[in-house]
Design an enzyme around this catalytic site. Structure first.
Site, PDB file in Angstrom:
ATOM      1  N   ASP A 105       0.881  -1.161   0.000  1.00 53.37           N
ATOM      2  CA  ASP A 105       0.000   0.000   0.000  1.00 53.37           C
ATOM      3  C   ASP A 105       0.933   1.230   0.000  1.00 53.37           C
ATOM      4  OD1 ASP A 105      -2.272   1.691   0.800  1.00 53.37           O
ATOM      5  OD2 ASP A 105      -1.331   1.676   2.775  1.00 53.37           O
ATOM      6  N   ASP A 107       0.091   5.161   1.109  1.00 54.22           N
ATOM      7  CA  ASP A 107      -0.012   6.108   2.231  1.00 54.22           C
ATOM      8  C   ASP A 107      -0.044   5.390   3.571  1.00 54.22           C
ATOM      9  OD1 ASP A 107      -0.505   8.998   1.150  1.00 54.22           O
ATOM     10  OD2 ASP A 107      -1.621   7.652  -0.166  1.00 54.22           O
ATOM     11  N   ASP A 295      -1.911  -0.250   5.809  1.00 51.27           N
ATOM     12  CA  ASP A 295      -2.252   0.337   7.110  1.00 51.27           C
ATOM     13  C   ASP A 295      -3.725   0.673   7.290  1.00 51.27           C
ATOM     14  OD1 ASP A 295      -2.201   2.476   5.197  1.00 51.27           O
ATOM     15  OD2 ASP A 295      -2.281   3.846   6.912  1.00 51.27           O
TER      16      ASP A 295
HETATM   17  O1  LIG Z   1      -4.372   3.107  -0.304  1.00 55.21           O
HETATM   18  P1  LIG Z   1      -3.431   4.182   0.112  1.00 55.21           P
HETATM   19  O2  LIG Z   1      -2.232   4.292  -0.773  1.00 55.21           O
HETATM   20  O3  LIG Z   1      -3.067   4.083   1.557  1.00 55.21           O
HETATM   21  O4  LIG Z   1      -4.263   5.528  -0.081  1.00 55.21           O
HETATM   22  C1  LIG Z   1      -5.349   5.829   0.796  1.00 55.21           C
HETATM   23  C2  LIG Z   1      -5.577   7.313   0.812  1.00 55.21           C
HETATM   24  O5  LIG Z   1      -4.316   7.887   1.149  1.00 55.21           O
HETATM   25  C3  LIG Z   1      -4.199   9.299   1.113  1.00 55.21           C
HETATM   26  O6  LIG Z   1      -4.836   9.838   2.255  1.00 55.21           O
HETATM   27  C4  LIG Z   1      -4.213   9.473   3.476  1.00 55.21           C
HETATM   28  O7  LIG Z   1      -2.873  10.000   3.500  1.00 55.21           O
HETATM   29  C5  LIG Z   1      -2.786  11.441   3.466  1.00 55.21           C
HETATM   30  C6  LIG Z   1      -1.323  11.819   3.384  1.00 55.21           C
HETATM   31  O8  LIG Z   1      -0.583  11.289   4.437  1.00 55.21           O
HETATM   32  C7  LIG Z   1      -3.498  12.018   4.705  1.00 55.21           C
HETATM   33  O9  LIG Z   1      -3.432  13.437   4.689  1.00 55.21           O
HETATM   34  C8  LIG Z   1      -4.953  11.543   4.707  1.00 55.21           C
HETATM   35  O10 LIG Z   1      -5.596  11.969   5.896  1.00 55.21           O
HETATM   36  C9  LIG Z   1      -5.020  10.012   4.649  1.00 55.21           C
HETATM   37  O11 LIG Z   1      -6.357   9.566   4.513  1.00 55.21           O
HETATM   38  C10 LIG Z   1      -4.719   9.865  -0.173  1.00 55.21           C
HETATM   39  O12 LIG Z   1      -4.702  11.266  -0.121  1.00 55.21           O
HETATM   40  C11 LIG Z   1      -6.094   9.323  -0.510  1.00 55.21           C
HETATM   41  O13 LIG Z   1      -6.473   9.805  -1.761  1.00 55.21           O
HETATM   42  C12 LIG Z   1      -5.997   7.818  -0.558  1.00 55.21           C
HETATM   43  O14 LIG Z   1      -7.240   7.243  -0.928  1.00 55.21           O
END
Ligand SMILES: O=P(O)(O)OC[C@H]1O[C@H](O[C@H]2O[C@H](CO)[C@@H](O)[C@H](O)[C@H]2O)[C@H](O)[C@@H](O)[C@@H]1O
Length: 357
Positions: A105, A107, A295
């Protein structure tokens, strides 16, 4: 975007009978004007939003050192979901004679969670660790972000990419004539105009909410409330819920301080992992050991698939106890990096023992 060097030909993977059984084509139906959302619904959502991405509890003792309670709680959770670092040898014992396939993954796994989603960069050291591990094991990035965006962050052409929670998969293949062909699989392609419409409508409706950020992830629209004052969360819920009502072919899921609107199709990160394993000829659980590291709640779909198939391991990245279908855990991205490096070291040692160059 070219995920590999050169000038790829992109072909779209057709709906086979088998695929259309899992991913039925759906017509876009637009519902009437949004209505006021029920208080009970709003409160339920807000409760779920409070639990999303909870900060690590600090029950400080009189000397301001973190109290033993928090560590105790975490350690007792780790008894059920042990550290993948301390269990590394055990994992490798199961990998004996099998090829490891790695799913990562983005983020919160390869990059730390930060306030601004556009600044969630990956460190050079992490990129190097991912690059190294991909030399030895087929490695895919499975992200909620759009495929283009996550590639912009990762920038490694040697990986496979699944964006929009697995709804946008690119599988490169070198054909018999040595020409690279990129196969694209987008099970929700017909939703694209609808997703654009939803993105524009949410940008407009939420523009008065301070701190609210709407992100276009192609087959998914993410509404971030991490920087929104809690007193305004009900507004975020109202607008997102209105969209859900107006577009019954879409659904809303919760992530880390984010609400995500996506097509109501039977497709998620778990299905994407199965699809990739299949496309890469890695579906045989006797010979392949898939490892998925993530995560967030959407990663649980992938953990569930591995658990159900009784193959491979889900590894949850979390520094707080959580309900999970993962088998192992890592505290944060720095532990993820340590785990990737262990994998590389293991493989190099194994090659040396086998007398390979
Ligand atoms: O599947 P992932 O790669 O984990 O993506 C899931 C979402 O991640 C991002 O949002 C998350 O991370 C951001 C940066 O650290 C944070 O600001 C936010 O609160 C988290 O939810 C991304 O911006 C989303 O578009 C993804 O869907």
């Amino acid at each position: 975007m070219d995920v590999k060097k050169g000038c790829p030909v992109v072909t779209e993977i057709p709906y086979t009978a088998e695929l259309s059984a899992i991913v039925p084509r759906r017509k876009m139906v637009k519902s009437p004007v949004p209505t006021k959302v029920d208080d009970a619904i709003v409160n339920g959502w807000i409760e779920a939003m409070r639990c999303s991405s909870p900060p690590r509890k600090k029950k400080n003792g009189p000397d301001h050192s973190p109290s033993i309670d928090v560590d105790c709680e975490f350690r007792s959770w780790q008894a059920k979901c042990p550290s993948a670092l301390t269990s590394f040898d055990k994992i490798m014992m199961h990998a004996e004679g099998r090829k490891i396939a790695l799913f990562l993954d983005y983020d919160g796994t390869l990059s730390h969670i930060v306030d601004d989603p556009d600044k969630a960069v990956m460190t050079k050291k992490m990129r190097a660790a991912v690059k190294d591990v991909a030399k030895f094991f087929p490695t895919a990035i499975v992200s909620g972000r759009s495929r283009d965006k996550v590639f912009e962050f990762v920038k490694l052409t040697e990986l496979y990419y699944a964006g929009s929670h697995g709804m946008d998969i690119m599988v490169p293949e070198i054909g018999s004539t040595n020409k690279k062909v990129d196969h694209l699989f987008q099970p929700a392609s017909e939703f694209l105009p609808m997703m654009d419409e939803v993105f524009r409508s949410l940008i407009e409706s939420t523009k008065g909410i301070e701190g609210c950020k709407v992100e276009n992830n192609k087959f998914c629209v993410s509404v971030h409330y991490r920087n929104v004052d809690e007193k305004d969360w009900n507004l975020v819920v109202q607008y997102v819920n209105n969209v859900a009502k107006a577009y019954p072919k879409l659904r809303v899921t919760h992530g880390r301080k984010v609400l995500e609107i996506r097509p109501l199709i039977d497709w998620d990160k778990g299905k994407a992992v199965e699809f990739l394993l299949n496309s890469l000829g890695l579906i045989n659980s006797e010979t392949v050991l898939p490892i998925y590291i993530g995560d967030d709640r959407t990663d649980e779909d992938a953990f569930k698939v591995l658990k159900k198939r009784n193959c491979g391991y889900g590894i949850l990245v979390s520094s707080v106890p959580k309900e999970t279908d993962a088998v192992f855990s890592l505290k944060d991205p720095s532990e993820v990096m340590a785990f990737l490096r262990l994998l590389v070291r293991y493989k190099k040692r194994q090659s040396l023992n086998n007398g390979e160059n």
